[in-house]
Design an enzyme around this catalytic site. Structure first.
Site, PDB file in Angstrom:
ATOM      1  N   HIS A  64      24.212  20.020  35.189  1.00 50.21           N
ATOM      2  CA  HIS A  64      23.063  20.729  34.632  1.00 50.21           C
ATOM      3  C   HIS A  64      23.410  21.498  33.360  1.00 50.21           C
ATOM      4  O   HIS A  64      24.506  22.041  33.209  1.00 50.21           O
ATOM      5  CB  HIS A  64      22.378  21.615  35.673  1.00 50.21           C
ATOM      6  CG  HIS A  64      23.160  22.806  36.151  1.00 50.21           C
ATOM      7  ND1 HIS A  64      23.095  24.030  35.535  1.00 50.21           N
ATOM      8  CD2 HIS A  64      23.987  22.976  37.208  1.00 50.21           C
ATOM      9  CE1 HIS A  64      23.849  24.894  36.198  1.00 50.21           C
ATOM     10  NE2 HIS A  64      24.413  24.282  37.220  1.00 50.21           N
ATOM     11  N   ASP A 179      29.180  27.649  34.165  1.00 47.60           N
ATOM     12  CA  ASP A 179      28.318  27.011  35.170  1.00 47.60           C
ATOM     13  C   ASP A 179      27.046  26.601  34.453  1.00 47.60           C
ATOM     14  O   ASP A 179      26.229  27.462  34.149  1.00 47.60           O
ATOM     15  CB  ASP A 179      28.019  28.001  36.305  1.00 47.60           C
ATOM     16  CG  ASP A 179      26.952  27.501  37.261  1.00 47.60           C
ATOM     17  OD1 ASP A 179      26.620  26.310  37.223  1.00 47.60           O
ATOM     18  OD2 ASP A 179      26.440  28.322  38.053  1.00 47.60           O
ATOM     19  N   GLU A 210      18.298  23.430  36.802  1.00 49.72           N
ATOM     20  CA  GLU A 210      18.959  23.382  38.110  1.00 49.72           C
ATOM     21  C   GLU A 210      18.870  24.740  38.774  1.00 49.72           C
ATOM     22  O   GLU A 210      18.601  24.852  39.971  1.00 49.72           O
ATOM     23  CB  GLU A 210      20.434  22.966  37.940  1.00 49.72           C
ATOM     24  CG  GLU A 210      21.169  22.692  39.247  1.00 49.72           C
ATOM     25  CD  GLU A 210      21.907  23.902  39.829  1.00 49.72           C
ATOM     26  OE1 GLU A 210      22.468  23.791  40.917  1.00 49.72           O
ATOM     27  OE2 GLU A 210      21.914  24.981  39.181  1.00 49.72           O
ATOM     28  N   GLU A 211      19.109  25.781  38.001  1.00 48.69           N
ATOM     29  CA  GLU A 211      19.207  27.135  38.574  1.00 48.69           C
ATOM     30  C   GLU A 211      17.963  27.568  39.350  1.00 48.69           C
ATOM     31  O   GLU A 211      18.088  28.113  40.437  1.00 48.69           O
ATOM     32  CB  GLU A 211      19.576  28.153  37.488  1.00 48.69           C
ATOM     33  CG  GLU A 211      20.957  27.926  36.846  1.00 48.69           C
ATOM     34  CD  GLU A 211      22.123  28.095  37.812  1.00 48.69           C
ATOM     35  OE1 GLU A 211      21.909  28.500  38.958  1.00 48.69           O
ATOM     36  OE2 GLU A 211      23.266  27.807  37.414  1.00 48.69           O
ATOM     37  N   ASP A 233      29.547  20.133  39.317  1.00 44.39           N
ATOM     38  CA  ASP A 233      29.070  21.502  39.130  1.00 44.39           C
ATOM     39  C   ASP A 233      30.246  22.454  39.385  1.00 44.39           C
ATOM     40  O   ASP A 233      31.358  22.014  39.670  1.00 44.39           O
ATOM     41  CB  ASP A 233      27.897  21.782  40.083  1.00 44.39           C
ATOM     42  CG  ASP A 233      26.942  22.838  39.531  1.00 44.39           C
ATOM     43  OD1 ASP A 233      27.396  23.741  38.809  1.00 44.39           O
ATOM     44  OD2 ASP A 233      25.742  22.768  39.847  1.00 44.39           O
ATOM     45  N   HIS A 318      27.781  33.143  37.852  1.00 46.02           N
ATOM     46  CA  HIS A 318      26.522  33.852  37.593  1.00 46.02           C
ATOM     47  C   HIS A 318      26.729  35.306  37.161  1.00 46.02           C
ATOM     48  O   HIS A 318      25.922  36.173  37.468  1.00 46.02           O
ATOM     49  CB  HIS A 318      25.562  33.774  38.800  1.00 46.02           C
ATOM     50  CG  HIS A 318      25.007  32.399  39.001  1.00 46.02           C
ATOM     51  ND1 HIS A 318      23.839  32.154  39.678  1.00 46.02           N
ATOM     52  CD2 HIS A 318      25.451  31.189  38.582  1.00 46.02           C
ATOM     53  CE1 HIS A 318      23.607  30.845  39.687  1.00 46.02           C
ATOM     54  NE2 HIS A 318      24.575  30.250  39.030  1.00 46.02           N
TER      55      HIS A 318
HETATM   56 ZN   LIG Z   1      25.671  25.276  38.544  1.00 44.51          ZN
END
Ligand SMILES: [Zn+2]
Length: 360
Positions: A64, A179, A210-211, A233, A318
């Site tokens: 992603h 990420d 994606e998130e 990922d 994140h």
């Molecule tokens: Zn990810």
């Protein structure tokens, strides 16, 4: 491809979910050099394909392109930007962080997530996290009008300000958005290696959104209709004083057995293990119920698609600055390449019909 350069250009590009224009431009540029054809689905995932009309097992890579961040929700009467989080974040990692906002005209303005001074804060306030709704971005504006005049309005993207940095151990790099730009890098490296080596249809997808819910993976998979899919990922590295998972930085490609919405195809996991042992590619495992990946939507598409996620361990996922090992990115690319090269009709049927451990 130079892993470090590729990681830097991908990770520094701003692109929260639904505003992936900049990372997509970079993905498209690389895909154009490696593909017979590059196209974009209706939502905005970008897909490169090699050997589209050939027979054989149709394999899809997916990583992603979006990163976590915010959208401007309200510009308040003082010129502070109230924020809508896009993707899951903990307020602990946000206070006092430098973040930038991109105006409609493309200009980037620097900001900081305002944090109350600790001086005189009551103990009970100090001991709890701030509510996400109370966060705001201070871009140093002196009025609401000044913000509007700069072209900043609801919907504008607020993204972490994290520049790509090599760390003490030269294999380790820190940046925002690793990420999953690290996954994008891994799939591009594998796609480049496989060019001219795999003769059946091979797709490399940079997916969007994606998130907030694995959305781009669904439409990209509808376009591709693969026989087999490898998502790449990041996953939480367990080698810090604060995290718990079974994988670590520098330990190689992670076979993700289970997450919140996927259990990897067992045969495919066994196949990955066999290939990794043969080619001496370092692998490790994650059984981590938190989080999900594009595989969560891919494996349920059509009549069910053979899928698994190969992951890159990441510290401080994140948050505004994450750390990965470049060696792990390369191990993922090697594993993906080797799994593709070892695939054929017979092997595929064997996997579909159930894996037997004594089969090679
Ligand atoms: Zn990810």
């Amino acid at each position: 491809m130079n892993t470090e350069r590729l990681l830097q250009e991908l990770a520094e590009a701003p692109g929260i979910s639904s505003i992936e224009d900049e990372p997509r431009k970079i993905m498209r540029m690389h895909l154009q050099q490696l593909s017979d054809r590059v196209y974009q689905d209706g939502l905005g995932s970008v897909i490169g394909v090699q050997n589209e009309d050939a027979d054989g097992i149709k394999i899809q890579f997916a990583a992603h392109m979006d990163e976590v961040g915010f959208m401007v929700k309200i510009v308040d009467e003082h010129g502070y930007l109230r924020l809508q989080p896009i993707g899951s974040m903990w307020t602990h990692v946000l206070l006092g962080q430098r973040m930038d906002v991109k105006a409609d005209n493309g200009r980037i303005y620097a900001g900081v997530i305002g944090s109350p001074a600790s001086h005189g804060l009551p103990k009970e306030v100090k001991e709890r996290t701030m509510a996400m709704n109370d966060l705001y971005l201070d871009i140093g504006a002196s009025s609401q009008l000044q913000v509007y005049k700069a072209g900043i309005r609801p919907g504008c993207m607020v993204f972490p300000h994290g520049l790509f940095t090599k760390m003490l151990d030269n294999d380790r790099v820190m940046c925002k958005a690793l990420d999953d730009r690290a996954g994008c890098a891994a799939e591009l490296i594998a796609f480049e290696y496989l060019h001219g080596r795999y003769n059946a249809p091979l797709y490399c997808a940079g997916t969007i959104q994606e998130e907030p819910g694995l959305r781009g993976a669904r439409t990209a998979t509808d376009v591709i209709h693969p026989d087999l899919s490898l998502a790449v990922d990041t996953t939480v590295a367990g080698d810090t004083p604060a995290d718990h998972n079974t994988c670590r930085l520098g330990g190689g490609a992670v076979l993700s057995m289970i997450d919140s919405n996927t259990i990897a195809h067992r045969g495919l996991i066994r196949y990955a293990e066999t290939i990794a042992a043969e080619k001496k590619i370092p692998i490790q495992y994650a059984v981590f119920k938190g989080g999900g990946t594009d595989s969560g939507n891919i494996h349920k598409s059509f009549e069910g698609i053979l899928s698994m996620t190969i992951s890159i361990p990441i510290r401080y996922m994140h948050s505004m600055q994450s750390i990965i090992s470049m060696h792990d990115v390369e191990a993922c690319a090697e594993l993906m390449s080797a799994m593709v090269l070892g695939m054929n009709q017979t092997k595929y049927k064997q996997l579909l019909n159930g894996w037997e451990d004594d089969d090679d």
